[in-house]
Motif scaffolding. Structure first.
Motif, PDB file in Angstrom:
ATOM      1  N   ILE A 277       0.850  -1.190   0.000  1.00 60.65           N
ATOM      2  CA  ILE A 277       0.000   0.000   0.000  1.00 60.65           C
ATOM      3  C   ILE A 277       0.886   1.241   0.000  1.00 60.65           C
ATOM      4  N   GLY A 278       0.269   2.404  -0.180  1.00 58.61           N
ATOM      5  CA  GLY A 278       1.024   3.659  -0.152  1.00 58.61           C
ATOM      6  C   GLY A 278       1.981   3.762  -1.320  1.00 58.61           C
ATOM      7  N   THR A 279       3.074   4.453  -1.106  1.00 63.01           N
ATOM      8  CA  THR A 279       4.083   4.587  -2.154  1.00 63.01           C
ATOM      9  C   THR A 279       4.597   3.217  -2.588  1.00 63.01           C
ATOM     10  N   SER A 280       4.767   2.307  -1.632  1.00 62.03           N
ATOM     11  CA  SER A 280       5.229   0.951  -1.958  1.00 62.03           C
ATOM     12  C   SER A 280       4.284   0.251  -2.912  1.00 62.03           C
ATOM     13  N   GLY A 281       2.993   0.573  -2.828  1.00 66.49           N
ATOM     14  CA  GLY A 281       1.995  -0.058  -3.670  1.00 66.49           C
ATOM     15  C   GLY A 281       1.574   0.778  -4.851  1.00 66.49           C
ATOM     16  N   ALA A 282       2.379   1.791  -5.206  1.00 62.60           N
ATOM     17  CA  ALA A 282       2.115   2.637  -6.381  1.00 62.60           C
ATOM     18  C   ALA A 282       0.835   3.459  -6.239  1.00 62.60           C
ATOM     19  N   TYR A 283       0.527   3.901  -5.003  1.00 59.72           N
ATOM     20  CA  TYR A 283      -0.629   4.767  -4.804  1.00 59.72           C
ATOM     21  C   TYR A 283      -0.394   6.173  -5.349  1.00 59.72           C
ATOM     22  N   VAL A 284       0.862   6.582  -5.457  1.00 62.22           N
ATOM     23  CA  VAL A 284       1.182   7.919  -5.960  1.00 62.22           C
ATOM     24  C   VAL A 284       0.959   7.965  -7.465  1.00 62.22           C
ATOM     25  N   LYS A 285       0.247   8.984  -7.940  1.00 59.68           N
ATOM     26  CA  LYS A 285       0.070   9.123  -9.390  1.00 59.68           C
ATOM     27  C   LYS A 285       1.403   9.540  -9.995  1.00 59.68           C
ATOM     28  N   ALA A 286       1.886   8.738 -10.924  1.00 57.63           N
ATOM     29  CA  ALA A 286       3.243   8.892 -11.433  1.00 57.63           C
ATOM     30  C   ALA A 286       3.504  10.261 -12.050  1.00 57.63           C
ATOM     31  N   SER A 287       2.545  10.808 -12.789  1.00 59.26           N
ATOM     32  CA  SER A 287       2.811  12.035 -13.536  1.00 59.26           C
ATOM     33  C   SER A 287       2.667  13.303 -12.714  1.00 59.26           C
ATOM     34  N   THR A 288       2.155  13.214 -11.477  1.00 62.62           N
ATOM     35  CA  THR A 288       1.956  14.428 -10.673  1.00 62.62           C
ATOM     36  C   THR A 288       2.615  14.359  -9.305  1.00 62.62           C
ATOM     37  N   GLY A 289       2.745  13.170  -8.737  1.00 66.46           N
ATOM     38  CA  GLY A 289       3.267  13.057  -7.377  1.00 66.46           C
ATOM     39  C   GLY A 289       2.197  13.221  -6.307  1.00 66.46           C
ATOM     40  N   TYR A 290       0.950  13.504  -6.696  1.00 67.65           N
ATOM     41  CA  TYR A 290      -0.123  13.650  -5.707  1.00 67.65           C
ATOM     42  C   TYR A 290      -0.587  12.271  -5.236  1.00 67.65           C
ATOM     43  N   SER A 291      -0.910  12.178  -3.936  1.00 70.52           N
ATOM     44  CA  SER A 291      -1.304  10.869  -3.410  1.00 70.52           C
ATOM     45  C   SER A 291      -2.376  10.921  -2.335  1.00 70.52           C
ATOM     46  N   PHE A 292      -2.617  12.051  -1.685  1.00 74.37           N
ATOM     47  CA  PHE A 292      -3.460  12.052  -0.486  1.00 74.37           C
ATOM     48  C   PHE A 292      -4.886  11.586  -0.782  1.00 74.37           C
ATOM     49  N   LEU A 293      -5.594  12.270  -1.662  1.00 68.13           N
ATOM     50  CA  LEU A 293      -6.978  11.898  -1.939  1.00 68.13           C
ATOM     51  C   LEU A 293      -7.048  10.562  -2.674  1.00 68.13           C
ATOM     52  N   ARG A 294      -6.103  10.322  -3.542  1.00 70.43           N
ATOM     53  CA  ARG A 294      -6.027   9.038  -4.263  1.00 70.43           C
ATOM     54  C   ARG A 294      -5.918   7.882  -3.260  1.00 70.43           C
ATOM     55  N   THR A 295      -5.110   8.077  -2.216  1.00 69.19           N
ATOM     56  CA  THR A 295      -4.950   7.056  -1.177  1.00 69.19           C
ATOM     57  C   THR A 295      -6.259   6.791  -0.452  1.00 69.19           C
ATOM     58  N   GLN A 296      -6.987   7.858  -0.115  1.00 69.99           N
ATOM     59  CA  GLN A 296      -8.260   7.668   0.593  1.00 69.99           C
ATOM     60  C   GLN A 296      -9.246   6.870  -0.269  1.00 69.99           C
ATOM     61  N   ARG A 297      -9.306   7.197  -1.535  1.00 65.68           N
ATOM     62  CA  ARG A 297     -10.256   6.514  -2.423  1.00 65.68           C
ATOM     63  C   ARG A 297      -9.890   5.051  -2.615  1.00 65.68           C
ATOM     64  N   ILE A 298      -8.598   4.777  -2.793  1.00 66.42           N
ATOM     65  CA  ILE A 298      -8.159   3.392  -2.956  1.00 66.42           C
ATOM     66  C   ILE A 298      -8.436   2.602  -1.679  1.00 66.42           C
ATOM     67  N   ASN A 299      -8.141   3.204  -0.517  1.00 66.57           N
ATOM     68  CA  ASN A 299      -8.332   2.493   0.744  1.00 66.57           C
ATOM     69  C   ASN A 299      -9.807   2.238   1.054  1.00 66.57           C
ATOM     70  N   GLN A 300     -10.671   3.159   0.681  1.00 66.95           N
ATOM     71  CA  GLN A 300     -12.104   2.933   0.884  1.00 66.95           C
ATOM     72  C   GLN A 300     -12.588   1.744   0.044  1.00 66.95           C
ATOM     73  N   ALA A 301     -12.080   1.664  -1.181  1.00 70.98           N
ATOM     74  CA  ALA A 301     -12.426   0.515  -2.033  1.00 70.98           C
ATOM     75  C   ALA A 301     -11.836  -0.775  -1.475  1.00 70.98           C
ATOM     76  N   LEU A 302     -10.633  -0.683  -0.931  1.00 73.99           N
ATOM     77  CA  LEU A 302      -9.976  -1.851  -0.348  1.00 73.99           C
ATOM     78  C   LEU A 302     -10.764  -2.376   0.850  1.00 73.99           C
ATOM     79  N   VAL A 303     -11.258  -1.478   1.694  1.00 73.92           N
ATOM     80  CA  VAL A 303     -12.029  -1.891   2.875  1.00 73.92           C
ATOM     81  C   VAL A 303     -13.312  -2.614   2.451  1.00 73.92           C
ATOM     82  N   LYS A 304     -13.968  -2.138   1.417  1.00 71.35           N
ATOM     83  CA  LYS A 304     -15.170  -2.820   0.928  1.00 71.35           C
ATOM     84  C   LYS A 304     -14.850  -4.250   0.512  1.00 71.35           C
TER      85      LYS A 304
END
Length: 393
Positions: A277-304
């Motif tokens: 998960i996180g940077t280790s799991g490629a949560y960071v969008k490669a072309s921008t470096g942004y990750s905060f909101l992307r991480t929340q959305r991925i984790n919410q889907a993961l919890v489901k």
């Protein structure tokens, strides 16, 4: 969240690394059907200092909006030739969260769950055994009966590799002795500092008339010594605000290196028992470096997914065309056949702010993406596509 030596050696879930991605995943788990499962978070830091600034944009309410130190409805873009563009981003807002505020809130929320424990220790190894997965630490070994969420393993992006693009930066949160800043807009890119073909810019977040974050940033392969960035910030404050070192106090400093190279792994699933998960799991969008909101959305889907009785390890969904666009953009920045500042200037001159933010957030349609690509200088992108095709043969 109990911050003491763990009460057990065995947990259903173990989090190897306790940064933003792991803590947000635990937070969403605490609001799910898995809320009372035994969980252990292992990290060498107790998260009591403001070590990062996270920013994100959204056109709707998000989970952690209330923790934002400041939000903005307008951006500025400053081109390399001095042309400035005021960017109205409605219906989006751009938010800034201090990590200490977020950590404090999350730890308070998780403290209500005695089954969620925290161990301040170094992780040294993650090892699959017959019945469990072992996590070796500087304070002993622990076992997960279901899954280990790994944000400890290094992302495959080499600091000294000239083919690996990084976002590298150093920022100062400063307080001026007199009012000088205009706090109604973010300066997302200021390319007036650009000296060559590297994508080099200043990023400014003013939070009041006397306080602002100045972050000197590169999208490039070559990382500099910390003194280089500091000197650049000093020069910028003098040149654009007339501020000498005696005119302000440096309240905080942050620095970082964010991988912008795409992860060669096909998925975040190491096995059924280990999930990156996180940077280790490629949560960071490669072309921008942004990750905060992307991480929340991925984790919410993961919890489901984890709420299911027979859940499969979640794999980060990838849109093949969006990934290809990221690849092309990264290749253009690496080849430096055109200055990165010129690419961004074309995009911001010829597209609305809301369209740009939807594009960066991967919310645009295929046809909108094609339309946007016609607004960048064509030759460097055609050359990048040609090189990518040849490399894949």
């Amino acid at each position: 969240m109990t911050i003491a030596y763990p009460s057990s050696k065995t947990y259903r879930y173990i989090f190897a690394g306790g940064g933003m991605s792991a803590l947000s995943l635990v937070y969403f788990l605490s609001q799910s059907k898995r809320a009372h499962e035994p969980m252990l978070i292992i990290d060498p830091s107790n998260k009591t200092v403001n070590d990062k600034i996270w920013c994100y944009w959204s056109d709707k309410p998000e989970v952690f909006d209330s923790l934002a130190q400041k939000s903005w409805k307008n951006l500025w873009f400053h081109g390399p030739t001095g042309k400035s563009i005021a960017v109205d981003i409605a219906p989006f807002q751009y938010h800034k969260i201090r990590s200490i505020d977020w950590y404090t809130y999350i730890k308070k929320e998780l403290s209500q769950f005695p089954n969620i424990e925290f161990l301040q220790a170094e992780v040294s190894e993650i090892k699959i055994e017959e019945e469990t997965t072992q996590v070796k630490t500087s304070l002993g070994d622990f076992h997960a009966t279901d899954k280990v969420f790994d944000s400890y393993s290094a992302f495959p992006c080499e600091i000294d590799n000239p083919l690996h693009l990084k976002q590298h930066f150093l920022g100062w949160e400063i307080e001026c002795h007199f009012p000088i800043f205009k706090a109604e807009a973010v300066h997302l890119f200021d390319f007036r500092v650009a000296q060559g073909k590297e994508s080099e810019f200043m990023y400014i977040l003013p939070t009041s008339s006397t306080k602002a974050l100045f972050e000197y940033t590169f999208f490039s392969a070559q990382v500099r010594d910390a003194s280089f960035y500091r000197d650049k910030i000093k020069s910028y404050l003098q040149a654009f605000y007339g501020l000498g070192e005696e005119d302000y106090l440096i309240k905080e400093e942050e620095k970082g290196i964010i991988p912008m190279c795409l992860d060669p792994r096909d998925s975040q699933m190491v096995s059924e028992k280990i999930l990156r998960i996180g940077t280790s799991g490629a949560y960071v969008k490669a072309s921008t470096g942004y990750s905060f909101l992307r991480t929340q959305r991925i984790n919410q889907a993961l919890v489901k997914e984890l709420e299911k009785e027979h859940s499969q390890a979640y794999v980060l969904p990838q849109n093949a065309f969006k990934t290809w666009l990221d690849n092309v953009f990264i290749q253009v920045l690496l080849e430096q056949s055109i200055a990165g500042s010129e690419v961004f200037e074309s995009l911001f001159q010829k597209n609305t702010g809301s369209k740009m933010l939807r594009f960066l957030d991967e919310k645009t349609s295929f046809w909108e993406d094609l339309s946007l690509m016609t607004t960048v200088p064509s030759l460097p992108f055609i050359r990048a596509v040609y090189h990518l095709i040849n490399r894949s043969k």
